[in-house]
Design an enzyme around this catalytic site. Sequence first.
Site, PDB file in Angstrom:
ATOM      1  CG  ASP A  16      35.195   7.629 -38.553  1.00 43.34           C
ATOM      2  OD1 ASP A  16      34.268   7.788 -36.951  1.00 43.34           O
ATOM      3  OD2 ASP A  16      36.455   6.457 -38.582  1.00 43.34           O
TER       4      ASP A  16
ATOM      5  CE1 TYR B 191      33.161  -0.143 -41.619  1.00 43.07           C
ATOM      6  CE2 TYR B 191      33.362  -1.849 -39.897  1.00 43.07           C
ATOM      7  CZ  TYR B 191      33.407  -0.555 -39.984  1.00 43.07           C
ATOM      8  OH  TYR B 191      32.135   0.139 -38.862  1.00 43.07           O
TER       9      TYR B 191
END
Length: 241
Positions: free
Chosen positions: A52, A109
């Site tokens: 994103d 992540y």
Amino acid sequence: MPNYVLLLSYVGTRFHGWQIQPNLRTVQGVLKQSLEKIFGENIKITGCCRTDAGVHAKEYVANFYTIKSLDTERLLKAVNSLLPEDIGVKRIWIQEGFNARYSVKGKVYIYRILNSHSRDAFLEPFVWRLPHKLNFSDMERASELFLGKKDFSAFTKRDDEDKNTIIELEEISLSKAEDLIEIRLRARSFLRYMVRRIVGSLVQLGMGKINMESIEAYLSRKRHCPYTAKAKGLTLEKVLL
């Protein structure tokens, strides 16, 4: 036609994500422009995932095919000389049959929270700074609810709910060093907004605004998680090849 594989990194602050979008600065778009200057042909780049706007990548893998062939070391020097400072290519190699989207074995992540009123200028672009004191122990206990194969449809964008939302989260662990909290997550694949909404729900729990039953309700699809952590705190830390 050689298939080039790139290991790169980028600071997402000034990018509108990975994927090319009209009239917006994206990582894929900037990388494509640089490679096309070098090869003089249209380049189609495949990335290992979408990130994103504002999300960073310490490791990101992409691949592309070309008609022309260049030595990988020469290509590494050439592409880094053209790229802006917020993108860097670490390594390039040729690997036939490799597809960045389908060949990677997993992704890691890390979400970083600076739980303090203090501001560190070197950390600020890469953390969500929260002055409200968080209950780390409660967050750590609640994180165990996400482990294993679950339906994460409540933690993704509503438009994506018709896709396969069953994900096996292989690891989620929290660590704390002074005021810096790191949340590490590993899986073969992730849904859009999934990590940021898991973190968002843990933060709400850490502030005492929701409880374990709320998270269980999200995971049982009784409610949609409305909490999305800021993009700046999220980094794609590692791609497992």
